[in-house]
Design a protein around this motif. Sequence first.
Motif, PDB file in Angstrom:
ATOM      1  N   SER A   8      39.040  -5.801  63.434  1.00 36.06           N
ATOM      2  CA  SER A   8      38.408  -4.572  62.713  1.00 36.06           C
ATOM      3  C   SER A   8      38.964  -3.058  62.078  1.00 36.06           C
ATOM      4  O   SER A   8      39.498  -2.686  61.638  1.00 36.06           O
ATOM      5  CB  SER A   8      37.040  -4.751  63.782  1.00 36.06           C
ATOM      6  OG  SER A   8      37.787  -3.782  64.204  1.00 36.06           O
ATOM      7  N   LYS A   9      40.579  -3.880  63.423  1.00 32.83           N
ATOM      8  CA  LYS A   9      40.706  -1.712  63.676  1.00 32.83           C
ATOM      9  C   LYS A   9      42.478  -2.307  62.836  1.00 32.83           C
ATOM     10  O   LYS A   9      42.954  -2.671  62.741  1.00 32.83           O
ATOM     11  CB  LYS A   9      41.019  -1.035  64.740  1.00 32.83           C
ATOM     12  CG  LYS A   9      39.916  -0.243  65.366  1.00 32.83           C
ATOM     13  CD  LYS A   9      39.443  -1.300  66.257  1.00 32.83           C
ATOM     14  CE  LYS A   9      38.103  -1.029  66.862  1.00 32.83           C
ATOM     15  NZ  LYS A   9      37.328  -2.179  67.617  1.00 32.83           N
ATOM     16  N   ASP A 136      35.608  -4.608  73.545  1.00 29.88           N
ATOM     17  CA  ASP A 136      35.647  -4.276  72.120  1.00 29.88           C
ATOM     18  C   ASP A 136      34.086  -3.432  72.319  1.00 29.88           C
ATOM     19  O   ASP A 136      33.083  -4.403  71.851  1.00 29.88           O
ATOM     20  CB  ASP A 136      36.392  -4.936  71.646  1.00 29.88           C
ATOM     21  CG  ASP A 136      35.704  -4.419  70.136  1.00 29.88           C
ATOM     22  OD1 ASP A 136      35.766  -3.123  69.714  1.00 29.88           O
ATOM     23  OD2 ASP A 136      35.848  -5.241  69.018  1.00 29.88           O
ATOM     24  N   GLU A 169      30.246  -0.131  63.404  1.00 30.26           N
ATOM     25  CA  GLU A 169      31.463  -0.038  63.971  1.00 30.26           C
ATOM     26  C   GLU A 169      32.311  -0.917  63.012  1.00 30.26           C
ATOM     27  O   GLU A 169      32.985  -0.686  62.766  1.00 30.26           O
ATOM     28  CB  GLU A 169      32.570   0.639  64.983  1.00 30.26           C
ATOM     29  CG  GLU A 169      34.024   1.486  64.989  1.00 30.26           C
ATOM     30  CD  GLU A 169      34.737  -0.236  64.726  1.00 30.26           C
ATOM     31  OE1 GLU A 169      35.811   0.276  64.701  1.00 30.26           O
ATOM     32  OE2 GLU A 169      34.404  -1.287  65.594  1.00 30.26           O
ATOM     33  N   GLU A 170      31.953  -2.437  63.626  1.00 28.84           N
ATOM     34  CA  GLU A 170      32.390  -3.165  63.119  1.00 28.84           C
ATOM     35  C   GLU A 170      32.263  -3.440  61.548  1.00 28.84           C
ATOM     36  O   GLU A 170      31.369  -3.965  60.872  1.00 28.84           O
ATOM     37  CB  GLU A 170      31.928  -4.596  64.259  1.00 28.84           C
ATOM     38  CG  GLU A 170      32.314  -4.716  65.166  1.00 28.84           C
ATOM     39  CD  GLU A 170      33.840  -4.707  65.513  1.00 28.84           C
ATOM     40  OE1 GLU A 170      34.634  -4.833  64.867  1.00 28.84           O
ATOM     41  OE2 GLU A 170      34.136  -4.448  66.932  1.00 28.84           O
ATOM     42  N   HIS A 279      41.814 -10.499  71.248  1.00 28.64           N
ATOM     43  CA  HIS A 279      40.961  -8.028  70.509  1.00 28.64           C
ATOM     44  C   HIS A 279      40.318  -9.474  69.918  1.00 28.64           C
ATOM     45  O   HIS A 279      41.206 -10.793  69.298  1.00 28.64           O
ATOM     46  CB  HIS A 279      41.491  -7.479  69.421  1.00 28.64           C
ATOM     47  CG  HIS A 279      41.108  -6.937  68.772  1.00 28.64           C
ATOM     48  ND1 HIS A 279      41.421  -6.399  67.384  1.00 28.64           N
ATOM     49  CD2 HIS A 279      40.242  -6.210  69.444  1.00 28.64           C
ATOM     50  CE1 HIS A 279      40.763  -6.056  67.288  1.00 28.64           C
ATOM     51  NE2 HIS A 279      39.828  -5.514  67.467  1.00 28.64           N
ATOM     52  N   HIS A 280      38.919  -9.438  69.591  1.00 34.24           N
ATOM     53  CA  HIS A 280      38.141 -10.127  68.045  1.00 34.24           C
ATOM     54  C   HIS A 280      37.970 -11.562  69.122  1.00 34.24           C
ATOM     55  O   HIS A 280      38.444 -12.795  68.219  1.00 34.24           O
ATOM     56  CB  HIS A 280      38.174 -10.054  66.879  1.00 34.24           C
ATOM     57  CG  HIS A 280      37.602  -8.189  66.791  1.00 34.24           C
ATOM     58  ND1 HIS A 280      37.580  -8.288  65.160  1.00 34.24           N
ATOM     59  CD2 HIS A 280      37.454  -7.549  67.556  1.00 34.24           C
ATOM     60  CE1 HIS A 280      37.158  -6.679  65.268  1.00 34.24           C
ATOM     61  NE2 HIS A 280      37.117  -6.820  66.183  1.00 34.24           N
TER      62      HIS A 280
HETATM   63 ZN   LIG Z   1      35.962  -4.312  66.924  1.00 32.25          ZN
END
Ligand SMILES: [Zn+2]
Length: 311
Positions: A8-9, A136, A169-170, A279-280
């Motif tokens: 996402s980032k 996260d 945010e996502e 992550h994710h």
């Molecule tokens: Zn995220």
Amino acid sequence: MLSSIACSKGTSSAPPENAKALAPEPVAAPASPPDPGPLPQIDSKRTFQYIKEIVAFGTRPMGSENHKKLENYITSHLKGDQVEDDAFTADTVEGKFPVRNIIAKYPGTKDGIIVILGHYDTNYPLRNIGFVGANDGGSSTAILLEYANHLRGKKRDGYSVWLVWSDGEEAVRQWSETDSLYGTRHLAEKWEKDGTLKKIKALFVMDMIGDADLNIERETNAPAWLSDLVYQAAERGGVQSHFYARSAAIEDDHLPFVKRGVPSIDIIDLDYGYSNVFHHTAQDTIDKLSPRSLEIVGNTTLEAIRMLDRR
Ligand SMILES: [Zn+2]
């Protein structure tokens, strides 16, 4: 790269084209006078316990039942505090979603505001794979609750501190300028219109700060003086080896504020597991996290704020 698709980032080795023009000119941080007082200490066990309780709600994307439960969980920990909502409906490629930024305000004696912000929603596209976002979404939600414990009950001898549990945010489908940062884009615009932005001395974003193998990035959208100040705060606690081994431009909740000239820093470890493999994924679970990492980030951030108070 696969990681940038799943991420996402978005990261890139170079800052965004417009970052240079928008970022404030770096200014050398003046040396702060020595402070004989003890360094701020968060209760990392309690913070870790918060993450356990947050993760127990299950996946928490915006608009979901579990998200609603988490909203109630957050506000139930803020009883007696000055709490405001920034609530609205986001129109997205997956339809309309209720979005709610939760803001708790702790007044200080000095004119000006320091904002600490962290997202509490979890990734929407991963809602059906058992994604619980211990790091996260979970770590940021929890550390803000612990900051509230630290700030509550006394007027600060320094700037006012506002805590923001940001929502949306996502991305709901795939990370882009329009599909991401729903809550903070709305809040930054609102605070621009009502004059709040001009009063913000610094804005800190907390994101993915619980990894047991903690390596906070030097995020290159932040002004150098603010990055340096955080490093100095880490040095005071003897934990600077966890900071700035790598530099990266990261797209996160600070960007809507960076674009409006607010000195903003993203405190993030975007190397979650070797090559960011957790992550994710469904592996973003509490066993990857450590109370010690929460303590390092928590104490350093509170010390950085104390240093800002004295500048
Ligand atoms: Zn995220």
